[in-house]
Design an enzyme around this catalytic site. Sequence first.
Site, PDB file in Angstrom:
ATOM      1  N   CYS A 162      24.447  -0.297  45.376  1.00  0.00           N
ATOM      2  CA  CYS A 162      22.971  -0.099  45.804  1.00  0.00           C
ATOM      3  C   CYS A 162      22.086  -1.298  45.817  1.00  0.00           C
ATOM      4  O   CYS A 162      21.541  -1.403  47.209  1.00  0.00           O
ATOM      5  CB  CYS A 162      22.078   0.839  45.195  1.00  0.00           C
ATOM      6  SG  CYS A 162      21.894   0.608  43.621  1.00  0.00           S
ATOM      7  N   HIS A 202      18.364   3.066  40.783  1.00  0.00           N
ATOM      8  CA  HIS A 202      18.977   2.822  42.201  1.00  0.00           C
ATOM      9  C   HIS A 202      17.757   2.177  43.201  1.00  0.00           C
ATOM     10  O   HIS A 202      16.632   1.959  42.839  1.00  0.00           O
ATOM     11  CB  HIS A 202      18.992   4.252  42.934  1.00  0.00           C
ATOM     12  CG  HIS A 202      19.130   4.488  44.324  1.00  0.00           C
ATOM     13  ND1 HIS A 202      20.457   3.975  44.715  1.00  0.00           N
ATOM     14  CD2 HIS A 202      18.713   5.014  45.181  1.00  0.00           C
ATOM     15  CE1 HIS A 202      20.855   4.039  45.955  1.00  0.00           C
ATOM     16  NE2 HIS A 202      19.573   4.751  46.460  1.00  0.00           N
ATOM     17  N   ASP A 247      16.827   3.475  52.810  1.00  0.00           N
ATOM     18  CA  ASP A 247      17.905   3.378  51.983  1.00  0.00           C
ATOM     19  C   ASP A 247      19.393   3.079  52.475  1.00  0.00           C
ATOM     20  O   ASP A 247      19.549   4.057  53.145  1.00  0.00           O
ATOM     21  CB  ASP A 247      18.111   4.664  51.017  1.00  0.00           C
ATOM     22  CG  ASP A 247      18.935   4.538  49.657  1.00  0.00           C
ATOM     23  OD1 ASP A 247      19.705   3.280  49.610  1.00  0.00           O
ATOM     24  OD2 ASP A 247      18.837   5.481  48.783  1.00  0.00           O
TER      25      ASP A 247
END
Length: 720
Positions: A278, A337, A360
């Site tokens: 991530c 995250h 994202d």
Amino acid sequence: MAQGLEVALTDLQSSRNNVRHHTEEITVDHLLVRRGQAFNLTLYFRNRSFQPGLDNIIFVVETGPLPDLALGTRAVFSLARHHSPSPWIAWLETNGATSTEVSLCAPPTAAVGRYLLKIHIDSFQGSVTAYQLGEFILLFNPWCPEDAVYLDSEPQRQEYVMNDYGFIYQGSKNWIRPCPWNYGQFEDKIIDICLKLLDKSLHFQTDPATDCALRGSPVYVSRVVCAMINSNDDNGVLNGNWSENYTDGANPAEWTGSVAILKQWNATGCQPVRYGQCWVFAAVMCTVMRCLGIPTRVITNFDSGHDTDGNLIIDEYYDNTGRILGNKKKDTIWNFHVWNECWMARKDLPPAYGGWQVLDATPQEMSNGVYCCGPASVRAIKEGEVDLNYDTPFVFSMVNADCMSWLVQGGKEQKLHQDTSSVGNFISTKSIQSDERDDITENYKYEEGSLQERQVFLKALQKLKARSFHGSQRGAELQPSRPTSLSQDSPRSLHTPSLRPSDVVQVSLKFKLLDPPNMGQDICFVLLALNMSSQFKDLKVNLSAQSLLHDGSPLSPFWQDTAFITLSPKEAKTYPCKISYSQYSQYLSTDKLIRISALGEEKSSPEKILVNKIITLSYPSITINVLGAAVVNQPLSIQVIFSNPLSEQVEDCVLTVEGSGLFKKQQKVFLGVLKPQHQASIILETVPFKSGQRQIQANMRSNKFKDIKGYRNVYVDFAL
């Protein structure tokens, strides 16, 4: 009779224009300008001067493979004597004997990308001569009030557009560590790679004319870039890998910057780079967006929910030893995250929902058929407006879902605990023009436990319930994990929920570390047991420890213990525990996360008590010393000091060092073997080629650890 006007050459004034347009860090050799802001060029004529009454100069700008007036990817406009409002404009600045200086300006809504600039000169009797003046690149303009990405703060523009290094926060909520990163958005060839990335998207491949026309919208461009950073639908930049097996690529923890990743993708014919997780996806996206001119920052959310069915419940399952089980629903709580926020107006949403938008690029769920997420308004997330585009329910769950714990025994599930505040902690980003961390949790949600927070959660839950009958933005029906999850007795509803016996806590358990958990040392902690009732309690407590990946996936347990504790009324006791280095060393993941759990039960009661704690093992960082003054185009010596923190030798040690403006490319030094508890250093030589504030990033990997990192800020002076 007057001769037709002939152009001898054109000076695009790249150096001067690029400084005025804040693009000189990219290059001064080619014209890079921002929309909504004028730039100058000089036309030199071969035979005579420009005569406004006689000569008519018409400019043509084109972008994309199929320029079209109707789509706005082609514009034709005449040179005017004065500045006048129109989409693309050109006006006369000065007119000399053999040259004319002209100002041009793109509208603040123009498509970004590579443009071809031409002129047609109509001098007399209908004769027209055409010339190709050259190419330029047009970028978004956060300095222009009419641009959708306008940011009304110079310090913020310097941080979120111009800063080419930063920090990405990792670890856990109890041990937050900054990971230095070289964004390098102004490095050589990066702008070309960013434009190629747009051209490699599925949107461009399917309909290039429309795709280029839509590149004036930061909402559209951000979604395209978001999908292209991962490779799930296309030949995007990065392959994701959470398997701990990286033999055919790079361990994501080893990366220290975006430049090497983007250049590798470009050099291999746009084959996805192996591998990312991530923070790597978010860092590379930050590089691309800042390069294109969209203000962008990197955000870390600790204890981040991944709710796969959209009911705002993260279900976790345990066995009777306290071991967390693989989740059949695939719900997880990521230890941390990382995503991006991009600044833009949102004319597609009601007023007040512009500003910071979540994007994202980590491929988790599909959005309109591709793996991307956002832009989702941060304001909409805070207010529970989960029906606003794009992917707001998914982001809401990452910061504000509830966590439900279940005991799995004999094929049955028993509810252990419902936590309304464990998801979404210490949401962090780098401070403006500082190396400190900013906590921006309040941007995403009201204070946990407050009336406003409960009202927002209920509003979001009710909106999702209504949407479940019509499908969701992600194309899947929203199925609650339990029949009551969308009722008025739902988590954090405004009505008091009926409590099951397992929610009535009379005994509490808590873990406490005795010493900081350092890599290579034993982990010492105690279990605190407190009897809050007026009765004796006989407890049996099963304890276990297992490694976790940072996405919440559990690995096999490597330590177990059982404690029998008798508590008098109101009594507290401690049970000492120790996990030796030899017990955990072979089971650690790259993330060095260990989850310790305790599941307690009374002999005379079905009541169960679950407690767990995530431990992040720390280790010494790399020390970097700059030996002498840093001056542009003068040699500079840099000392890098590193050590082996373990009581055993480590092998295959490799040091990587980079820094925009300091090193032309990433440096790799093969160190071989490091003896136990041994410290060593090397000297690197470089020649800085850019002035101003710079940062050196370093990483050392070995067969035992992958991401011992360090950084050093350096100010580089101009040469005298």
